[in-house]
Design a protein around this motif. Sequence first.
Motif, mmCIF file in Angstrom:
data_model
loop_
_atom_site.group_PDB
_atom_site.id
_atom_site.type_symbol
_atom_site.label_atom_id
_atom_site.label_comp_id
_atom_site.label_asym_id
_atom_site.label_seq_id
_atom_site.Cartn_x
_atom_site.Cartn_y
_atom_site.Cartn_z
ATOM 1 N N VAL A 95 0.826 -1.215 0.000
ATOM 2 C CA VAL A 95 0.000 0.000 0.000
ATOM 3 C C VAL A 95 0.859 1.263 0.000
ATOM 4 C CG1 VAL A 95 -1.674 1.315 1.381
ATOM 5 C CG2 VAL A 95 -1.988 -1.142 1.041
ATOM 6 N N LEU A 96 2.018 1.209 0.646
ATOM 7 C CA LEU A 96 2.923 2.362 0.675
ATOM 8 C C LEU A 96 3.693 2.532 -0.637
ATOM 9 C CD1 LEU A 96 4.311 1.872 4.271
ATOM 10 C CD2 LEU A 96 2.911 3.797 3.477
ATOM 11 N N GLY A 97 3.656 1.516 -1.483
ATOM 12 C CA GLY A 97 4.386 1.592 -2.748
ATOM 13 C C GLY A 97 5.860 1.262 -2.603
ATOM 14 N N TYR A 98 6.219 0.502 -1.580
ATOM 15 C CA TYR A 98 7.618 0.168 -1.324
ATOM 16 C C TYR A 98 8.064 -1.143 -1.946
ATOM 17 C CZ TYR A 98 8.058 3.856 2.258
ATOM 18 O OH TYR A 98 8.109 5.041 2.919
ATOM 19 N N VAL A 99 7.134 -1.964 -2.451
ATOM 20 C CA VAL A 99 7.496 -3.304 -2.918
ATOM 21 C C VAL A 99 6.742 -3.694 -4.187
ATOM 22 C CG1 VAL A 99 8.034 -4.119 -0.581
ATOM 23 C CG2 VAL A 99 5.735 -4.439 -1.486
ATOM 24 N N TRP A 100 7.266 -4.705 -4.828
ATOM 25 C CA TRP A 100 6.575 -5.385 -5.920
ATOM 26 C C TRP A 100 5.872 -6.595 -5.333
ATOM 27 C CZ3 TRP A 100 10.864 -2.586 -6.931
ATOM 28 C CH2 TRP A 100 10.951 -1.907 -8.146
ATOM 29 N N LEU A 101 4.945 -7.141 -6.084
ATOM 30 C CA LEU A 101 4.389 -8.434 -5.709
ATOM 31 C C LEU A 101 5.386 -9.495 -6.125
ATOM 32 C CD1 LEU A 101 0.623 -8.190 -6.708
ATOM 33 C CD2 LEU A 101 1.674 -7.823 -4.476
ATOM 34 N N ASP A 102 5.454 -10.575 -5.376
ATOM 35 C CA ASP A 102 6.361 -11.682 -5.664
ATOM 36 C C ASP A 102 5.849 -12.418 -6.898
ATOM 37 O OD1 ASP A 102 7.977 -13.906 -5.720
ATOM 38 O OD2 ASP A 102 7.729 -14.386 -3.607
ATOM 39 N N VAL A 103 6.556 -12.293 -7.989
ATOM 40 C CA VAL A 103 6.100 -12.886 -9.256
ATOM 41 C C VAL A 103 6.183 -14.407 -9.268
ATOM 42 C CG1 VAL A 103 6.586 -10.862 -10.659
ATOM 43 C CG2 VAL A 103 8.364 -12.578 -10.347
ATOM 44 N N ASP A 104 6.957 -14.973 -8.343
ATOM 45 C CA ASP A 104 7.094 -16.427 -8.312
ATOM 46 C C ASP A 104 5.911 -17.112 -7.636
ATOM 47 O OD1 ASP A 104 9.515 -16.274 -9.582
ATOM 48 O OD2 ASP A 104 10.645 -16.160 -7.718
ATOM 49 N N LYS A 105 5.069 -16.367 -6.971
ATOM 50 C CA LYS A 105 3.958 -16.958 -6.234
ATOM 51 C C LYS A 105 2.640 -16.623 -6.913
ATOM 52 C CE LYS A 105 6.598 -18.548 -3.046
ATOM 53 N NZ LYS A 105 6.955 -19.916 -3.077
ATOM 54 N N LYS A 106 1.918 -17.649 -7.284
ATOM 55 C CA LYS A 106 0.608 -17.450 -7.901
ATOM 56 C C LYS A 106 -0.494 -17.514 -6.851
ATOM 57 C CE LYS A 106 2.160 -19.036 -12.296
ATOM 58 N NZ LYS A 106 2.272 -20.064 -13.268
ATOM 59 N N THR A 107 -0.095 -17.586 -5.595
ATOM 60 C CA THR A 107 -1.068 -17.715 -4.512
ATOM 61 C C THR A 107 -1.302 -16.395 -3.786
ATOM 62 O OG1 THR A 107 0.689 -18.366 -3.009
ATOM 63 C CG2 THR A 107 -0.519 -20.139 -4.118
ATOM 64 N N THR A 108 -0.835 -15.309 -4.355
ATOM 65 C CA THR A 108 -1.006 -14.024 -3.702
ATOM 66 C C THR A 108 -2.485 -13.697 -3.548
ATOM 67 O OG1 THR A 108 1.085 -13.240 -4.603
ATOM 68 C CG2 THR A 108 -0.450 -11.567 -3.843
ATOM 69 N N ASP A 109 -2.835 -13.240 -2.381
ATOM 70 C CA ASP A 109 -4.203 -12.839 -2.084
ATOM 71 C C ASP A 109 -4.644 -11.776 -3.087
ATOM 72 O OD1 ASP A 109 -6.461 -11.475 -0.894
ATOM 73 O OD2 ASP A 109 -5.914 -12.390 1.005
ATOM 74 N N VAL A 110 -5.860 -11.878 -3.556
ATOM 75 C CA VAL A 110 -6.393 -10.938 -4.541
ATOM 76 C C VAL A 110 -6.345 -9.500 -4.017
ATOM 77 C CG1 VAL A 110 -8.826 -11.192 -3.852
ATOM 78 C CG2 VAL A 110 -8.270 -10.571 -6.202
ATOM 79 N N LYS A 111 -6.453 -9.323 -2.710
ATOM 80 C CA LYS A 111 -6.400 -7.973 -2.129
ATOM 81 C C LYS A 111 -5.035 -7.328 -2.347
ATOM 82 C CE LYS A 111 -9.854 -9.100 1.299
ATOM 83 N NZ LYS A 111 -10.126 -9.371 2.701
ATOM 84 N N LYS A 123 0.698 6.325 -8.603
ATOM 85 C CA LYS A 123 2.118 6.683 -8.659
ATOM 86 C C LYS A 123 2.673 6.984 -7.260
ATOM 87 C CE LYS A 123 2.018 8.299 -13.412
ATOM 88 N NZ LYS A 123 2.593 7.136 -14.014
ATOM 89 N N LYS A 124 2.378 6.061 -6.354
ATOM 90 C CA LYS A 124 2.801 6.192 -4.969
ATOM 91 C C LYS A 124 4.100 5.424 -4.742
ATOM 92 C CE LYS A 124 0.544 5.914 -0.484
ATOM 93 N NZ LYS A 124 -0.641 5.416 0.225
ATOM 94 N N GLY A 125 4.958 5.958 -3.887
ATOM 95 C CA GLY A 125 6.205 5.274 -3.546
ATOM 96 C C GLY A 125 7.104 5.095 -4.749
ATOM 97 N N LEU A 126 7.591 3.874 -4.950
ATOM 98 C CA LEU A 126 8.521 3.640 -6.065
ATOM 99 C C LEU A 126 7.861 3.831 -7.422
ATOM 100 C CD1 LEU A 126 8.232 0.508 -7.398
ATOM 101 C CD2 LEU A 126 9.081 -0.038 -5.153
ATOM 102 N N TRP A 127 6.536 3.832 -7.448
ATOM 103 C CA TRP A 127 5.817 4.047 -8.714
ATOM 104 C C TRP A 127 5.832 5.507 -9.124
ATOM 105 C CZ3 TRP A 127 6.017 -0.396 -10.557
ATOM 106 C CH2 TRP A 127 5.961 -1.494 -9.702
ATOM 107 N N SER A 128 6.337 6.390 -8.239
ATOM 108 C CA SER A 128 6.501 7.797 -8.596
ATOM 109 C C SER A 128 7.773 8.011 -9.417
ATOM 110 C CB SER A 128 6.557 8.672 -7.331
ATOM 111 O OG SER A 128 7.729 8.379 -6.576
ATOM 112 N N LEU A 129 8.629 7.012 -9.450
ATOM 113 C CA LEU A 129 9.876 7.103 -10.211
ATOM 114 C C LEU A 129 9.611 6.949 -11.706
ATOM 115 C CD1 LEU A 129 12.084 4.726 -8.031
ATOM 116 C CD2 LEU A 129 12.228 7.217 -8.111
ATOM 117 N N PRO A 130 10.490 7.521 -12.546
ATOM 118 C CA PRO A 130 10.376 7.263 -13.983
ATOM 119 C C PRO A 130 10.570 5.768 -14.255
ATOM 120 C CG PRO A 130 12.139 8.862 -13.513
ATOM 121 C CD PRO A 130 11.611 8.382 -12.214
#
Length: 146
Positions: A95-111, A123-130
């Motif tokens: 929610v803070l924009g500090y991380v990516w979702l783990d692409v290796d896990k297909k079990t990530t909660d939909v939330k 464009k929060k956190g790292l998404w504010s970067l070019p």
Amino acid sequence: MLIKQQDLTTVPEFNVIEVIDGDTLLISAKPKDRIVELAYIDAPELDQPFGLDAKNWLLEQIEDNDSKVELRFVQKSDKALVLAKSVNLNRSLVVLGYVWLDVDKKTTDVKYAQDFKRVQKAKKGLWSLPDYKRIPPWIWREDSLQ
């Protein structure tokens, strides 16, 4: 996939020895110390933009709530949800924009996926970067090995 309570195993007693980075802890637990990775997320490496921000935020949450931090290991995984005063720190990092979702896990909660898309759009956190500065950590690690 939604995560169900029965899919989680709580570690009853442990101490956080060190916050290694934004998605990794070193804990003291019986019978020995162990490294714990946070489930469903992948934080930037410490030498990447927002890498130290993610680590410092996680450290602050754990230090402020040391006696109320809970680990819930996801079954069939060596990764855990970290909760402080019942707040899911893994999801908070998304929610803070500090991380990516783990692409290796297909079990990530939909939330998590919904939060991730919302944060990217805002464009929060790292998404504010070019775009060229937003290098996923799994690519960053791969490039650093070459």
